[in-house]
Design a protein around this motif. Structure first.
Motif, mmCIF file in Angstrom:
data_model
loop_
_atom_site.group_PDB
_atom_site.id
_atom_site.type_symbol
_atom_site.label_atom_id
_atom_site.label_comp_id
_atom_site.label_asym_id
_atom_site.label_seq_id
_atom_site.Cartn_x
_atom_site.Cartn_y
_atom_site.Cartn_z
ATOM 1 N N LEU A 69 10.937 4.454 -1.093
ATOM 2 C CA LEU A 69 10.480 4.578 -2.378
ATOM 3 C C LEU A 69 9.611 5.737 -2.537
ATOM 4 O O LEU A 69 8.885 6.316 -1.512
ATOM 5 N N TYR A 70 9.162 6.437 -3.569
ATOM 6 C CA TYR A 70 8.394 7.545 -3.807
ATOM 7 C C TYR A 70 7.262 7.207 -4.794
ATOM 8 O O TYR A 70 7.800 6.506 -5.853
ATOM 9 N N HIS A 71 6.125 7.853 -4.472
ATOM 10 C CA HIS A 71 5.155 7.835 -5.545
ATOM 11 C C HIS A 71 4.242 9.176 -5.308
ATOM 12 O O HIS A 71 3.947 9.654 -4.526
ATOM 13 N N TRP A 72 3.919 9.566 -6.810
ATOM 14 C CA TRP A 72 3.175 10.541 -6.960
ATOM 15 C C TRP A 72 1.527 10.319 -7.134
ATOM 16 O O TRP A 72 1.426 9.414 -7.940
ATOM 17 N N SER A 73 0.749 10.853 -6.414
ATOM 18 C CA SER A 73 -0.611 10.704 -6.492
ATOM 19 C C SER A 73 -1.450 11.731 -6.779
ATOM 20 O O SER A 73 -1.004 12.908 -6.137
ATOM 21 N N PRO A 74 -2.584 11.737 -7.745
ATOM 22 C CA PRO A 74 -3.257 12.829 -7.829
ATOM 23 C C PRO A 74 -3.992 13.481 -6.455
ATOM 24 O O PRO A 74 -4.524 12.518 -5.854
ATOM 25 N N ARG A 75 -4.138 14.811 -6.153
ATOM 26 C CA ARG A 75 -4.770 15.210 -5.012
ATOM 27 C C ARG A 75 -6.133 14.878 -4.956
ATOM 28 O O ARG A 75 -6.663 14.454 -3.924
ATOM 29 N N ASP A 76 -6.946 14.530 -6.104
ATOM 30 C CA ASP A 76 -8.370 13.939 -5.937
ATOM 31 C C ASP A 76 -8.409 12.505 -5.136
ATOM 32 O O ASP A 76 -9.466 12.085 -4.953
ATOM 33 N N ARG A 77 -7.245 11.961 -5.255
ATOM 34 C CA ARG A 77 -7.086 10.590 -4.567
ATOM 35 C C ARG A 77 -6.746 10.710 -3.082
ATOM 36 O O ARG A 77 -6.531 9.648 -2.277
ATOM 37 N N LEU A 78 -6.529 11.918 -2.523
ATOM 38 C CA LEU A 78 -6.200 12.074 -1.031
ATOM 39 C C LEU A 78 -7.153 11.497 -0.161
ATOM 40 O O LEU A 78 -6.403 10.649 0.831
ATOM 41 N N LYS A 79 -8.269 11.788 -0.291
ATOM 42 C CA LYS A 79 -9.226 11.274 0.810
ATOM 43 C C LYS A 79 -8.931 9.722 0.679
ATOM 44 O O LYS A 79 -8.875 8.989 1.956
ATOM 45 N N SER A 80 -8.999 9.089 -0.438
ATOM 46 C CA SER A 80 -8.956 7.595 -0.351
ATOM 47 C C SER A 80 -7.784 7.105 0.111
ATOM 48 O O SER A 80 -7.809 5.900 0.639
ATOM 49 N N ILE A 81 -6.495 7.824 -0.186
ATOM 50 C CA ILE A 81 -5.328 7.325 0.336
ATOM 51 C C ILE A 81 -5.161 7.289 1.793
ATOM 52 O O ILE A 81 -4.695 6.476 2.543
ATOM 53 N N THR A 82 -5.630 8.768 2.284
ATOM 54 C CA THR A 82 -5.688 8.746 3.892
ATOM 55 C C THR A 82 -6.625 7.840 4.420
ATOM 56 O O THR A 82 -6.301 7.526 5.945
ATOM 57 N N ARG A 83 -7.618 7.122 3.837
ATOM 58 C CA ARG A 83 -8.220 6.232 4.591
ATOM 59 C C ARG A 83 -7.706 4.850 4.318
ATOM 60 O O ARG A 83 -7.692 4.017 5.339
ATOM 61 N N GLN A 84 -7.444 4.617 3.168
ATOM 62 C CA GLN A 84 -7.014 3.026 2.729
ATOM 63 C C GLN A 84 -5.547 2.864 2.373
ATOM 64 O O GLN A 84 -5.114 1.758 2.507
ATOM 65 N N GLY A 85 -4.835 3.992 2.241
ATOM 66 C CA GLY A 85 -3.554 3.760 1.747
ATOM 67 C C GLY A 85 -3.374 3.498 0.148
ATOM 68 O O GLY A 85 -4.281 3.924 -0.633
ATOM 69 N N LEU A 86 -2.157 3.335 -0.465
ATOM 70 C CA LEU A 86 -2.284 3.247 -2.024
ATOM 71 C C LEU A 86 -2.427 1.700 -2.137
ATOM 72 O O LEU A 86 -2.019 0.762 -1.601
ATOM 73 N N MET A 87 -3.599 1.745 -3.054
ATOM 74 C CA MET A 87 -3.925 0.337 -3.723
ATOM 75 C C MET A 87 -3.722 0.208 -5.007
ATOM 76 O O MET A 87 -4.018 1.013 -5.973
ATOM 77 N N PRO A 88 -3.194 -1.136 -5.251
ATOM 78 C CA PRO A 88 -3.016 -1.487 -6.791
ATOM 79 C C PRO A 88 -4.503 -1.457 -7.500
ATOM 80 O O PRO A 88 -5.277 -1.698 -6.952
ATOM 81 N N GLY A 89 -4.415 -1.367 -8.853
ATOM 82 C CA GLY A 89 -5.409 -1.606 -9.571
ATOM 83 C C GLY A 89 -6.319 -0.395 -9.761
ATOM 84 O O GLY A 89 -7.616 -0.378 -10.362
ATOM 85 N N LYS A 90 -6.047 0.918 -9.433
ATOM 86 C CA LYS A 90 -6.654 1.999 -9.718
ATOM 87 C C LYS A 90 -6.579 2.588 -11.103
ATOM 88 O O LYS A 90 -5.546 2.339 -11.833
ATOM 89 N N ARG A 91 -7.642 3.073 -11.623
ATOM 90 C CA ARG A 91 -7.777 3.459 -13.080
ATOM 91 C C ARG A 91 -6.920 4.663 -13.022
ATOM 92 O O ARG A 91 -6.516 5.474 -12.403
ATOM 93 N N ASN A 92 -6.221 4.894 -14.412
ATOM 94 C CA ASN A 92 -5.401 5.709 -14.827
ATOM 95 C C ASN A 92 -6.081 7.317 -14.527
ATOM 96 O O ASN A 92 -7.362 7.293 -15.122
ATOM 97 N N ILE A 93 -5.387 8.239 -14.232
ATOM 98 C CA ILE A 93 -6.118 9.452 -14.042
ATOM 99 C C ILE A 93 -6.434 10.269 -15.342
ATOM 100 O O ILE A 93 -7.367 11.075 -15.296
ATOM 101 N N SER A 94 -6.053 9.747 -16.370
ATOM 102 C CA SER A 94 -6.351 10.262 -17.489
ATOM 103 C C SER A 94 -7.585 9.584 -18.139
ATOM 104 O O SER A 94 -8.040 9.866 -19.207
ATOM 105 N N GLY A 95 -8.242 8.499 -17.344
ATOM 106 C CA GLY A 95 -9.272 7.958 -17.880
ATOM 107 C C GLY A 95 -8.844 6.462 -18.217
ATOM 108 O O GLY A 95 -7.777 6.047 -18.103
ATOM 109 N N ALA A 96 -9.782 5.654 -19.072
ATOM 110 C CA ALA A 96 -9.607 4.369 -19.227
ATOM 111 C C ALA A 96 -8.474 4.114 -20.111
ATOM 112 O O ALA A 96 -8.451 4.840 -21.273
ATOM 113 N N THR A 97 -7.701 3.206 -19.875
ATOM 114 C CA THR A 97 -6.699 3.035 -20.938
ATOM 115 C C THR A 97 -7.086 1.468 -21.405
ATOM 116 O O THR A 97 -6.786 0.510 -20.545
#
Length: 118
Positions: free
Chosen positions: A6-34
């Motif tokens: 399976l494939y998932h695209w993530s914003p580059r500004d989340r790279l540090k978090s992903i390489t530390r914790q992996g992919l986490m449910p419940g993150k805010r949309n990159i466009s801001g609060a929805t």
């Protein structure tokens, strides 16, 4: 039925978090609060991580919809028996979106590409 990678695209500004914790449910949309239900019910946070069966579909149903700009990383993951998997219902014979309602640890992620949109 067994799903392949399976494939998932993530914003580059989340790279540090992903390489530390992996992919986490419940993150805010990159466009801001929805907001969900106007501002009465508060902010909507997806309770799962969204994936597709191929990179092109993953892009079309995530950043293609939001018209996001910037740099993005493409992640590949294989499901395991303990994953809480939800295949979204749809018409026809094509699976478009698969949601996983648990954290995907960094040890299971494979960085397979990147894309920059101006």
């Amino acid at each position: 039925m067994t799903l392949g990678p399976l494939y998932h695209w993530s914003p580059r500004d989340r790279l540090k978090s992903i390489t530390r914790q992996g992919l986490m449910p419940g993150k805010r949309n990159i466009s801001g609060a929805t907001l969900h239900g106007g501002d009465i019910e508060g902010e909507f946070l997806q309770p799962g991580v969204c994936f597709s069966l191929d990179p092109v579909t993953a892009w079309a149903y995530s950043h293609g919809v939001w018209k996001s700009v910037g740099a993005f990383d493409l992640w590949q993951v294989w499901l395991e028996p303990a994953d809480e998997v939800h295949v979204l219902p749809m018409w026809g014979n094509r699976i478009v979106e698969v949601r996983v309602h648990n954290r995907i640890p960094k040890r299971r992620l494979h960085h397979v590409g990147e894309r920059t949109v101006a």
